[in-house]
Structure formats: C-alpha cells, structure tokens
Design an enzyme around this catalytic site. Sequence first.
Site, PDB file in Angstrom:
ATOM      1  N   SER A  16      -4.896 -26.848  15.266  1.00 24.94           N
ATOM      2  CA  SER A  16      -6.002 -26.825  14.296  1.00 24.94           C
ATOM      3  C   SER A  16      -5.916 -28.033  13.372  1.00 24.94           C
ATOM      4  O   SER A  16      -4.843 -28.608  13.162  1.00 24.94           O
ATOM      5  CB  SER A  16      -5.975 -25.521  13.492  1.00 24.94           C
ATOM      6  OG  SER A  16      -4.683 -25.239  13.023  1.00 24.94           O
ATOM      7  N   GLU A  18      -7.298 -29.733   9.561  1.00 31.34           N
ATOM      8  CA  GLU A  18      -7.858 -29.437   8.232  1.00 31.34           C
ATOM      9  C   GLU A  18      -8.538 -30.690   7.678  1.00 31.34           C
ATOM     10  O   GLU A  18      -8.010 -31.797   7.788  1.00 31.34           O
ATOM     11  CB  GLU A  18      -6.713 -28.990   7.319  1.00 31.34           C
ATOM     12  CG  GLU A  18      -7.190 -28.665   5.914  1.00 31.34           C
ATOM     13  CD  GLU A  18      -6.092 -28.017   5.081  1.00 31.34           C
ATOM     14  OE1 GLU A  18      -5.424 -27.093   5.567  1.00 31.34           O
ATOM     15  OE2 GLU A  18      -5.910 -28.460   3.937  1.00 31.34           O
ATOM     16  N   ASP A 110      -4.801 -23.473  -7.565  1.00 30.36           N
ATOM     17  CA  ASP A 110      -3.877 -23.856  -8.636  1.00 30.36           C
ATOM     18  C   ASP A 110      -4.511 -23.560  -9.983  1.00 30.36           C
ATOM     19  O   ASP A 110      -5.727 -23.725 -10.153  1.00 30.36           O
ATOM     20  CB  ASP A 110      -3.526 -25.343  -8.523  1.00 30.36           C
ATOM     21  CG  ASP A 110      -2.604 -25.578  -7.342  1.00 30.36           C
ATOM     22  OD1 ASP A 110      -1.696 -24.750  -7.131  1.00 30.36           O
ATOM     23  OD2 ASP A 110      -2.819 -26.567  -6.620  1.00 30.36           O
ATOM     24  N   PHE A 220       1.310 -36.340  -3.828  1.00 27.05           N
ATOM     25  CA  PHE A 220       0.919 -35.108  -3.152  1.00 27.05           C
ATOM     26  C   PHE A 220       2.049 -34.073  -3.232  1.00 27.05           C
ATOM     27  O   PHE A 220       1.837 -32.898  -3.549  1.00 27.05           O
ATOM     28  CB  PHE A 220       0.596 -35.463  -1.694  1.00 27.05           C
ATOM     29  CG  PHE A 220      -0.325 -34.511  -1.009  1.00 27.05           C
ATOM     30  CD1 PHE A 220      -1.479 -34.063  -1.626  1.00 27.05           C
ATOM     31  CD2 PHE A 220      -0.048 -34.065   0.281  1.00 27.05           C
ATOM     32  CE1 PHE A 220      -2.330 -33.191  -0.983  1.00 27.05           C
ATOM     33  CE2 PHE A 220      -0.897 -33.189   0.927  1.00 27.05           C
ATOM     34  CZ  PHE A 220      -2.043 -32.751   0.296  1.00 27.05           C
ATOM     35  N   HIS A 269      -0.888 -26.994  12.521  1.00 26.93           N
ATOM     36  CA  HIS A 269      -2.101 -27.157  11.708  1.00 26.93           C
ATOM     37  C   HIS A 269      -1.964 -28.501  10.994  1.00 26.93           C
ATOM     38  O   HIS A 269      -1.092 -28.658  10.135  1.00 26.93           O
ATOM     39  CB  HIS A 269      -2.207 -26.001  10.703  1.00 26.93           C
ATOM     40  CG  HIS A 269      -3.410 -26.068   9.820  1.00 26.93           C
ATOM     41  ND1 HIS A 269      -4.661 -25.658  10.238  1.00 26.93           N
ATOM     42  CD2 HIS A 269      -3.565 -26.497   8.540  1.00 26.93           C
ATOM     43  CE1 HIS A 269      -5.540 -25.831   9.250  1.00 26.93           C
ATOM     44  NE2 HIS A 269      -4.896 -26.340   8.210  1.00 26.93           N
TER      45      HIS A 269
HETATM   46  C1  FAD Z   1      -2.487 -24.141   4.008  1.00 29.08           C
HETATM   47  C2  FAD Z   1      -2.895 -24.284   2.563  1.00 29.08           C
HETATM   48  C3  FAD Z   1      -4.211 -24.574   2.245  1.00 29.08           C
HETATM   49  C4  FAD Z   1      -4.611 -24.704   0.902  1.00 29.08           C
HETATM   50  N1  FAD Z   1      -5.923 -24.975   0.630  1.00 29.08           N
HETATM   51  C5  FAD Z   1      -6.324 -25.067  -0.638  1.00 29.08           C
HETATM   52  C6  FAD Z   1      -7.706 -25.300  -0.966  1.00 29.08           C
HETATM   53  O1  FAD Z   1      -8.547 -25.432  -0.065  1.00 29.08           O
HETATM   54  N2  FAD Z   1      -8.056 -25.373  -2.274  1.00 29.08           N
HETATM   55  C7  FAD Z   1      -7.139 -25.216  -3.284  1.00 29.08           C
HETATM   56  O2  FAD Z   1      -7.533 -25.275  -4.453  1.00 29.08           O
HETATM   57  N3  FAD Z   1      -5.835 -24.974  -3.020  1.00 29.08           N
HETATM   58  C8  FAD Z   1      -5.410 -24.902  -1.724  1.00 29.08           C
HETATM   59  N4  FAD Z   1      -4.084 -24.654  -1.447  1.00 29.08           N
HETATM   60  C9  FAD Z   1      -3.129 -24.567  -2.566  1.00 29.08           C
HETATM   61  C10 FAD Z   1      -2.984 -23.157  -3.151  1.00 29.08           C
HETATM   62  O3  FAD Z   1      -4.209 -22.713  -3.684  1.00 29.08           O
HETATM   63  C11 FAD Z   1      -1.924 -23.223  -4.239  1.00 29.08           C
HETATM   64  O4  FAD Z   1      -0.677 -23.526  -3.683  1.00 29.08           O
HETATM   65  C12 FAD Z   1      -1.811 -22.032  -5.178  1.00 29.08           C
HETATM   66  O5  FAD Z   1      -1.010 -22.391  -6.297  1.00 29.08           O
HETATM   67  C13 FAD Z   1      -1.174 -20.797  -4.559  1.00 29.08           C
HETATM   68  O6  FAD Z   1      -2.064 -20.166  -3.744  1.00 29.08           O
HETATM   69  P1  FAD Z   1      -1.649 -18.819  -2.949  1.00 29.08           P
HETATM   70  O7  FAD Z   1      -2.853 -18.421  -2.220  1.00 29.08           O
HETATM   71  O8  FAD Z   1      -0.395 -18.989  -2.208  1.00 29.08           O
HETATM   72  O9  FAD Z   1      -1.393 -17.843  -4.187  1.00 29.08           O
HETATM   73  P2  FAD Z   1      -0.659 -16.450  -4.324  1.00 29.08           P
HETATM   74  O10 FAD Z   1      -0.250 -15.882  -3.041  1.00 29.08           O
HETATM   75  O11 FAD Z   1      -1.521 -15.624  -5.208  1.00 29.08           O
HETATM   76  O12 FAD Z   1       0.666 -16.875  -5.095  1.00 29.08           O
HETATM   77  C14 FAD Z   1       0.608 -17.641  -6.300  1.00 29.08           C
HETATM   78  C15 FAD Z   1       1.896 -17.466  -7.091  1.00 29.08           C
HETATM   79  O13 FAD Z   1       1.947 -16.152  -7.622  1.00 29.08           O
HETATM   80  C16 FAD Z   1       3.068 -15.440  -7.096  1.00 29.08           C
HETATM   81  N5  FAD Z   1       2.580 -14.090  -6.760  1.00 29.08           N
HETATM   82  C17 FAD Z   1       1.860 -13.732  -5.671  1.00 29.08           C
HETATM   83  N6  FAD Z   1       1.556 -12.421  -5.710  1.00 29.08           N
HETATM   84  C18 FAD Z   1       2.103 -11.950  -6.857  1.00 29.08           C
HETATM   85  C19 FAD Z   1       2.127 -10.674  -7.462  1.00 29.08           C
HETATM   86  N7  FAD Z   1       1.573  -9.606  -6.876  1.00 29.08           N
HETATM   87  N8  FAD Z   1       2.762 -10.540  -8.656  1.00 29.08           N
HETATM   88  C20 FAD Z   1       3.371 -11.600  -9.266  1.00 29.08           C
HETATM   89  N9  FAD Z   1       3.377 -12.837  -8.709  1.00 29.08           N
HETATM   90  C21 FAD Z   1       2.754 -13.013  -7.546  1.00 29.08           C
HETATM   91  C22 FAD Z   1       3.539 -16.228  -5.878  1.00 29.08           C
HETATM   92  O14 FAD Z   1       4.935 -16.092  -5.659  1.00 29.08           O
HETATM   93  C23 FAD Z   1       3.169 -17.636  -6.272  1.00 29.08           C
HETATM   94  O15 FAD Z   1       4.155 -18.195  -7.094  1.00 29.08           O
HETATM   95  C24 FAD Z   1      -3.656 -24.539  -0.139  1.00 29.08           C
HETATM   96  C25 FAD Z   1      -2.304 -24.260   0.203  1.00 29.08           C
HETATM   97  C26 FAD Z   1      -1.922 -24.132   1.530  1.00 29.08           C
HETATM   98  C27 FAD Z   1      -0.504 -23.841   1.857  1.00 29.08           C
END
Ligand code: FAD
Length: 293
Positions: A16, A18, A110, A220, A269
């Site tokens: 895939s 991105e 973020d 990055f 990916h």
């Molecule tokens: C493949 C990939 C694609 C991405 N694409 C984008 C994009 O298109 N746009 C963008 O803005 N960002 C993108 N990101 C970045 C991502 O949004 C950030 O890294 C963000 O800070 C974390 O997202 P997450 O979905 O992992 O969050 P979560 O899973 O919600 O985790 C965020 C933080 O909270 C903690 N956490 C999770 N669940 C809980 C809970 N229940 N209680 C307490 N703490 C918790 C986790 O340990 C982590 O430290 C991407 C990252 C990856 C790996």
Amino acid sequence: MKKITDIFEQKKFTLSFEFFPPKDKQKTEQLFETISSLKRYDPDFISVTYGAGGGTRGLTLDLCERIQRQFSIPAMAHLTCIGHTRQELKDIIGGIKDRNIRNILALRGDIPKEEKTGKDDLQGCYAYQLCKLIRGMHKDFFSIGVAGFPEGHVDAPDKETDSKYMKIKIDAGGEFVVTQLFFEPELYKEYIQRIRGLGVDVRIIPGILPLTDYKSLTRFCRLCGANIPPGVHNLFTSAESDEQEYKIKVGYTSNFCIEMLKMGAPGLHFYTLNRVEPTSDILNNIQKVQRIY
Ligand SMILES: Cc1cc2nc3c(=O)[nH]c(=O)nc-3n(C[C@H](O)[C@H](O)[C@H](O)COP(=O)(O)OP(=O)(O)OC[C@H]3O[C@@H](n4cnc5c(N)ncnc54)[C@H](O)[C@@H]3O)c2cc1C
C-alpha cells in the site's frame, strides 16, 4: 469497492501507498501522475492523510474518491478526531460512506498547540472512541485501521502502557494496524511480541519511510518521536556524491523492507511523500529478492 479486510481474506500480503493532499490544483495533477506511475506495482490500497490542523481536511475525501474512480484501487481515508465535535465526525463519516469509501484509518491526531474547546467536543479524545463511533454508526460497512507505534507513542509513559491502549482500539473495532515509521527491524519483532502477548492477533503492517534528505528526516522524526539510530545518521556522512547518497539510502530502506518480510510482515505501507522515487527503486530491489507485486 473492496474493504481492506476483504483483501486480507484473499491475500497474505498487501502493498500500500500513502499520499498527502497537495495544496493546489497543479500539484494535485502531479500527484495523479505519481499514482499512475506507482500503479504498476499493483498496490492493494492507497491511503490519504487528513490534516488534523485544518487546511487540507476537505481534500482527503475528494482524493480518495478520485483514486477509486480513476484507478479502481480501494482508498483508505485517514480521519482524526482531535478538535472535531461528535456531530462533525458523524457528518464526515456519513460523507465517507456516501462516497463509497470503505476504509478508514481512525486516528486521534496530534494535539494542536492552540487548544480549541467546545461543547461535546472530542478534544482530548482517543482513537478508540473514533473506532467506536464509526462502528456504532455503520456496523460492518467500513474496515477500520489504527496507528501503531513500535517505539511507543511520544505521549505514552512506556511501550507496555501504549500497547495496552492499542488493545483497547482493537476491542473498539480496529481491524488492522499500520505502524509509525521506525528504522530498526528488531523494534518490529518486539512490538509484535508485545501486542500478541496481549491477545491481539490483527495484521500489523509496518509503515516504511524511504530515507529522504537529512534535514527533512530529522524534522519528521522529531515530530513523531521516532529514533534515528547512529547507523542511519552515518549514511548521510559516508557518501561522496548526491548520487551515491541516494543509492545508499535506497539500499538501506530496501534491506529494511527485506528484513520485515523475513520477520513475516503481512504487508508494506510506504509513506511515499507523493513521489515515485525512491519508493519505486526500493520496490524494484525487493522484487529481486522476493516477489511482492
Ligand atoms: C500510519 C499513521 C498514519 C497517520 N496519519 C495521520 C494523519 O493523516 N493525520 C494526522 O493528523 N496524524 C496522523 N498520524 C499521527 C497520529 O495522529 C498521531 O501520532 C497521534 O498523536 C496519535 O494518534 P493515535 O491514533 O495513535 O492516538 P491514540 O491511540 O488515541 O493514542 C494517543 C495517545 O494516548 C494514549 N492513549 C490511547 N488510549 C488511551 C486511553 N484509553 N487512556 C489513556 N491514554 C490513552 C496513547 O498511548 C498515546 O500516547 C498518523 C500516524 C500513523 C502511525
């Protein structure tokens, strides 16, 4: 259009790419030329990032829709919950369904420096809540992917705690993981062990960042918290010309991918950065060792 989990039923391995939404029309047309060139590698799906900070948000779905229409390749729309109200997210998710985009990468995003607050705002939300919302609204219409962090997420106290939160995302409806970039193959092995140890058996697809110029790479990695090992730093000082540096970097990422395949990674990916090369050169190198497309 296929869901990614339907593709998993038929294929042990997925390739895939991105892309991110360009800011103007000309760059958008260039992007479609890039996708046209990379299509020869027969990608199983293409994902399009979502600008959590605003700006290009609206473009993600337009691009996904056009990719599906023009290339007949399933698209995966990234979606972040940060800064959106629940109602906004419901509307966006409804819009994704209306465009027959069947795959969502459910993310938190973020936390922006300038905090936006509002009533019923999912500010301070987690990705698992977005997974729940999507699943609750549309049952099995979507395949839902989530982000994984082999080095642990920057905000997490430690890798183990971060992995436990990963399990919550999967229990909430996440069906596969795409990882953040990383440079040491061992990290993937450890991550798989940690996640499997918690009883999570979904596919964990490594995210591959082809090495770019040094300045962009360090910026990055600083943003996403990925560690650059000394071996990678040294690559940039050992070359005698730009051409040689390019070859060294492509060679490094190709070998990294081959290591991933040896470890049984169910896919690759690529964070293409909207470019044909070096992703194409890396894929050509891998193909010499193992058939992947
Ligand atoms: C493949 C990939 C694609 C991405 N694409 C984008 C994009 O298109 N746009 C963008 O803005 N960002 C993108 N990101 C970045 C991502 O949004 C950030 O890294 C963000 O800070 C974390 O997202 P997450 O979905 O992992 O969050 P979560 O899973 O919600 O985790 C965020 C933080 O909270 C903690 N956490 C999770 N669940 C809980 C809970 N229940 N209680 C307490 N703490 C918790 C986790 O340990 C982590 O430290 C991407 C990252 C990856 C790996």
